[in-house]
Design a protein around this motif. Structure first.
Motif, short mmCIF file in Angstrom:
data_model
loop_
_atom_site.label_atom_id
_atom_site.label_comp_id
_atom_site.label_asym_id
_atom_site.label_seq_id
_atom_site.Cartn_x
_atom_site.Cartn_y
_atom_site.Cartn_z
N UNK A 18 0.88 -1.32 -0.01
CA UNK A 18 -0.17 -0.01 0.02
C UNK A 18 0.98 1.14 -0.06
N UNK A 19 1.94 1.03 0.72
CA UNK A 19 2.95 2.35 0.81
C UNK A 19 3.58 2.60 -0.56
N UNK A 20 3.86 1.62 -1.17
CA UNK A 20 4.73 1.64 -2.43
C UNK A 20 3.80 1.77 -3.89
N UNK A 21 2.31 1.67 -3.52
CA UNK A 21 1.43 1.42 -4.91
C UNK A 21 1.38 0.23 -5.50
N UNK A 22 1.79 -0.75 -4.72
CA UNK A 22 1.65 -2.15 -5.44
C UNK A 22 0.37 -3.11 -4.91
N UNK A 23 0.13 -3.79 -5.80
CA UNK A 23 -1.15 -4.68 -5.56
C UNK A 23 -0.53 -6.08 -5.01
N UNK A 24 -1.25 -6.35 -4.00
CA UNK A 24 -1.11 -7.62 -3.44
C UNK A 24 -1.84 -8.74 -3.88
#
Length: 329
Positions: free
Chosen positions: A312-318
């Motif tokens: 969430x802090x780096x703009x990625x999707x999990x």
């Protein structure tokens, strides 16, 4: 080992272990059992074996493995039959070379398998995500990190530990008459009383000193040595020691309390550390996120939760899949 013979039978045995001490032990073990060694060979072997305590330990470990029932079965299948101490042989030289080749291949295959070596040699070991605190025979304390293993030698006044995998922290009871040694893949740490950690990575050992003082030595040919003071760290490779550097024990050793702490590190480097504690594979497929610098303090028993927060802090999707597979994209 790592030698190329001119005979085809020997070239099949060519193998170089990443640890030069293990490689030399494998080489000597194979040479001594491939035929009847002459006096010069025996003198050279004894000089190597007696030149360093770790040389003797690695060779003794191979001798014990050679006599183990499970290894006897594997060696027989490979054509190298474990037996009593060798008697004078009249076998042709080609037959002796074939024996050396098959023996070398079996030993190399087993020595390259972390599971086989660790399970056989370890006195204490932890699974992925586990930690264990151990009181050692001399009263010192050892804490094993995730997926770690050690072998102990406290016989006859010795205080010697071999780190076989992973990472361990030692709070050593002072005993000036009996130095405490920890040997990793590339380095040896020698102390009388102090607190420090040793971590075994693929290409180096990392030593972090919390308090006291330690002497660190490269067990490779260089024999380089360095003294550490509290709050310092050093890396040891197969050939050299790095310059001594300042460390942050409160971060580097936070795992003792079930935490991982980091300041201003790229997400990719953080994920590399998190993989050690997670039972499934973690993939980062987002280049921008992987290079993003992050800081954090997370629980080691909830790696998936830490990854969700970092994503969430780096703009990625999990994406979380069965069997513990996690993808950041």
């Amino acid at each position: 080992m790592g030698r190329d013979g001119s005979d085809q039978e020997m070239t099949t045995a060519t193998y170089t272990h990443e640890d030069p001490v293990v490689d030399a032990a494998l080489d000597w073990f194979t040479r001594l059992r491939a035929g009847t060694p002459d006096d010069a060979t025996l003198r050279a072997f004894r000089a190597w074996r007696d030149g360093d305590p770790r040389h003797a330990r690695e060779f003794r470990a191979l001798e014990e493995l050679w006599g183990a029932p499970t290894f006897a079965k594997a060696a027989t299948l490979a054509g190298a039959r474990p037996a009593a101490p060798a008697r004078p042989s009249r076998a042709p030289w080609r037959r002796r070379l074939a024996f050396a080749a098959s023996l070398a291949l079996v030993l190399a295959a087993i020595w390259r398998s972390p599971d086989a070596v660790v399970a056989w040699r370890a006195d204490y070991l932890t699974a992925t995500g586990e930690r264990e605190r151990v009181t050692l025979p001399d009263g010192s304390t050892m804490i094993l990190n995730t997926a770690s293993a050690v072998a102990l030698d406290f016989a006859k006044g010795e205080r010697a530990i071999t780190l076989l995998a992973g990472e361990a922290f030692f709070d050593v009871r002072h005993d000036a008459d009996h130095p405490f040694t920890v040997t990793g893949r590339f380095g040896e740490v020698r102390v009388e009383g102090t607190a420090f950690s040793v971590e075994m990575k693929d290409d180096r050992d990392e030593i972090v000193l919390e308090r006291g003082a330690v002497a660190v030595r490269c067990v490779g040919a260089s024999g380089q040595a360095a003294a550490l003071h509290p709050g310092e760290a050093v890396s040891v490779t197969a050939t050299a020691l790095s310059p001594v550097r300042r460390a942050a024990p409160e971060h580097d050793l936070a795992w003792r309390n079930g935490r991982i702490r980091f300041d201003e590190r790229p997400l990719g480097a953080v994920v590399e550390d998190l993989r050690r504690y997670h039972k499934g594979p973690i993939f980062v497929l987002n280049d921008a996120a992987e290079g993003t610098v992050v800081s954090g303090n997370y629980r080691l028993d909830d790696i998936a939760g830490a990854l969700r927060t970092l994503a969430a802090a780096t703009g990625a999707e999990v994406i979380e899949l069965p069997a513990g597979v996690v993808i950041l994209r």
